[in-house]
Write an enzyme that holds these catalytic residues in place. Sequence first.
Site, PDB file in Angstrom:
ATOM      1  N   MET A  99     -23.786  27.754  59.816  1.00  0.00           N
ATOM      2  CA  MET A  99     -23.397  27.227  61.134  1.00  0.00           C
ATOM      3  C   MET A  99     -22.887  28.378  61.997  1.00  0.00           C
ATOM      4  O   MET A  99     -22.162  28.163  62.971  1.00  0.00           O
ATOM      5  CB  MET A  99     -22.330  26.139  60.971  1.00  0.00           C
ATOM      6  CG  MET A  99     -22.876  24.933  60.209  1.00  0.00           C
ATOM      7  SD  MET A  99     -22.031  23.397  60.572  1.00  0.00           S
ATOM      8  CE  MET A  99     -20.378  23.803  60.062  1.00  0.00           C
TER       9      MET A  99
ATOM     10  N   TYR B 257     -20.942  31.993  63.159  1.00  0.00           N
ATOM     11  CA  TYR B 257     -19.664  32.686  63.029  1.00  0.00           C
ATOM     12  C   TYR B 257     -19.606  33.359  61.651  1.00  0.00           C
ATOM     13  O   TYR B 257     -18.734  33.097  60.830  1.00  0.00           O
ATOM     14  CB  TYR B 257     -18.463  31.754  63.270  1.00  0.00           C
ATOM     15  CG  TYR B 257     -17.263  32.565  63.704  1.00  0.00           C
ATOM     16  CD1 TYR B 257     -17.264  33.213  64.933  1.00  0.00           C
ATOM     17  CD2 TYR B 257     -16.179  32.758  62.873  1.00  0.00           C
ATOM     18  CE1 TYR B 257     -16.210  34.023  65.314  1.00  0.00           C
ATOM     19  CE2 TYR B 257     -15.105  33.558  63.246  1.00  0.00           C
ATOM     20  CZ  TYR B 257     -15.139  34.186  64.470  1.00  0.00           C
ATOM     21  OH  TYR B 257     -14.097  34.989  64.846  1.00  0.00           O
TER      22      TYR B 257
ATOM     23  N   HIS C   4     -21.158  34.836  54.154  1.00  0.00           N
ATOM     24  CA  HIS C   4     -22.556  34.504  54.486  1.00  0.00           C
ATOM     25  C   HIS C   4     -23.486  35.651  54.100  1.00  0.00           C
ATOM     26  O   HIS C   4     -24.562  35.421  53.534  1.00  0.00           O
ATOM     27  CB  HIS C   4     -22.708  34.243  55.984  1.00  0.00           C
ATOM     28  CG  HIS C   4     -21.952  33.065  56.495  1.00  0.00           C
ATOM     29  ND1 HIS C   4     -20.829  33.179  57.268  1.00  0.00           N
ATOM     30  CD2 HIS C   4     -22.167  31.736  56.337  1.00  0.00           C
ATOM     31  CE1 HIS C   4     -20.368  31.978  57.576  1.00  0.00           C
ATOM     32  NE2 HIS C   4     -21.152  31.086  57.021  1.00  0.00           N
TER      33      HIS C   4
ATOM     34  N   SER D  34     -15.120  30.544  58.185  1.00  0.00           N
ATOM     35  CA  SER D  34     -15.132  30.652  59.648  1.00  0.00           C
ATOM     36  C   SER D  34     -13.865  30.038  60.234  1.00  0.00           C
ATOM     37  O   SER D  34     -13.459  30.365  61.338  1.00  0.00           O
ATOM     38  CB  SER D  34     -16.357  29.929  60.217  1.00  0.00           C
ATOM     39  OG  SER D  34     -17.514  30.410  59.599  1.00  0.00           O
ATOM     40  N   ARG D  35     -13.255  29.123  59.492  1.00  0.00           N
ATOM     41  CA  ARG D  35     -12.061  28.443  60.005  1.00  0.00           C
ATOM     42  C   ARG D  35     -10.809  29.313  59.941  1.00  0.00           C
ATOM     43  O   ARG D  35      -9.804  29.004  60.591  1.00  0.00           O
ATOM     44  CB  ARG D  35     -11.790  27.173  59.207  1.00  0.00           C
ATOM     45  CG  ARG D  35     -12.829  26.108  59.436  1.00  0.00           C
ATOM     46  CD  ARG D  35     -12.702  24.993  58.412  1.00  0.00           C
ATOM     47  NE  ARG D  35     -13.943  24.252  58.345  1.00  0.00           N
ATOM     48  CZ  ARG D  35     -14.245  23.217  59.119  1.00  0.00           C
ATOM     49  NH1 ARG D  35     -13.381  22.790  59.984  1.00  0.00           N
ATOM     50  NH2 ARG D  35     -15.407  22.614  58.996  1.00  0.00           N
TER      51      ARG D  35
HETATM   52  O1  PAF Z   1     -22.118  25.196  54.691  1.00  0.00           O
HETATM   53  C1  PAF Z   1     -22.448  25.118  55.887  1.00  0.00           C
HETATM   54  O2  PAF Z   1     -22.225  26.037  56.677  1.00  0.00           O
HETATM   55  C2  PAF Z   1     -23.141  23.852  56.384  1.00  0.00           C
HETATM   56  O3  PAF Z   1     -22.640  22.714  55.764  1.00  0.00           O
HETATM   57  C3  PAF Z   1     -24.673  23.910  56.263  1.00  0.00           C
HETATM   58  C4  PAF Z   1     -25.115  23.990  54.809  1.00  0.00           C
HETATM   59  C5  PAF Z   1     -25.197  25.121  57.020  1.00  0.00           C
HETATM   60  C6  PAF Z   1     -25.291  22.650  56.871  1.00  0.00           C
HETATM   61  O4  PAF Z   1     -24.982  22.535  58.216  1.00  0.00           O
END
Ligand code: PAF
Length: 289
Positions: free
Chosen positions: A30, A32, A37, A185-186
Amino acid sequence: MIIAKTIEETRAHIARARAAGKRIGFVPTMGYLHRGHTSLVEVSKRHTDFQVMSIFVNKIQFNDPKDYVSYPREFERDFAMAREAGVDLVFLPDNEMMYVNHLTHVDVDLVTTQLCGAHREGHFRGVFTVVTKLFNIVQPDVSVFGQKDIQQAVSIEKMVFDLNQPVKIIIAPTVREDDGLAMSSRNKHLDATQRKNALVISQSLGEARELIARGERGAAAILGAMRRIVESGNPQKIDYISMVRYIDLQPADTLAEKSVIALAAFFGTTRLIDNMVIEPAAGGFTCIY
Ligand code: PAF
């Protein structure tokens, strides 16, 4: 790095990569982005040759509309990080494209009843729906999810198995800041005091690991000790501190098989989650967190 804003464009680029004999790796996000990631991309690169990342803030998985609005969005910064990590294609859909006249949803029973599933109504349905759509668009050979969101990862493994989705799911380790806080991200929403207090989350997992190493197997004793540590950090609210079996994410009173200890707590208005996977090992258990 290609930035594709339509489904057709995304499919065309991926079809070309596949025709060139490349295996497709996929990391849905999502945005950020942080090192958590990019570590998923690193894992994906070990198994595949063409890396696809989606960046889409998926409205239908936010049970709190305020959380959706405040979710950080910094796409230029994300592109730079994705490029640096070796992503070949970023899929950047918009809400309209993903959900125009949308009536179909995906749900997974049982594994979503506890932990976050008991506190975030509709959240997982939103996740499984978007992940299924993204799998259908990207058609990856491999998709990598982080252990940090263990209920999401385990449930997606189950969804893929149940729906015969032709993708291999890999669960990659949680990436932490030097002081132990799981990357999220939070975290950006925490003020200095909350950020410091939030360390009780990983510290409580450390305590659980110590107790297990010393032979404790009772959920009440382990979770009670964790709760005392978490409470010392003045959380606004503790949603849960639980021990569940890995196989179905249902509560376990005693540690006897592969299990998960997971917790969620609010520091200010920021909800943080973390977990530890506990695997049977020769003479005891190994704790992975
Ligand atoms: O983990 C996340 O960032 C979200 O839940 C995902 C898997 C991208 C689905 O929107």
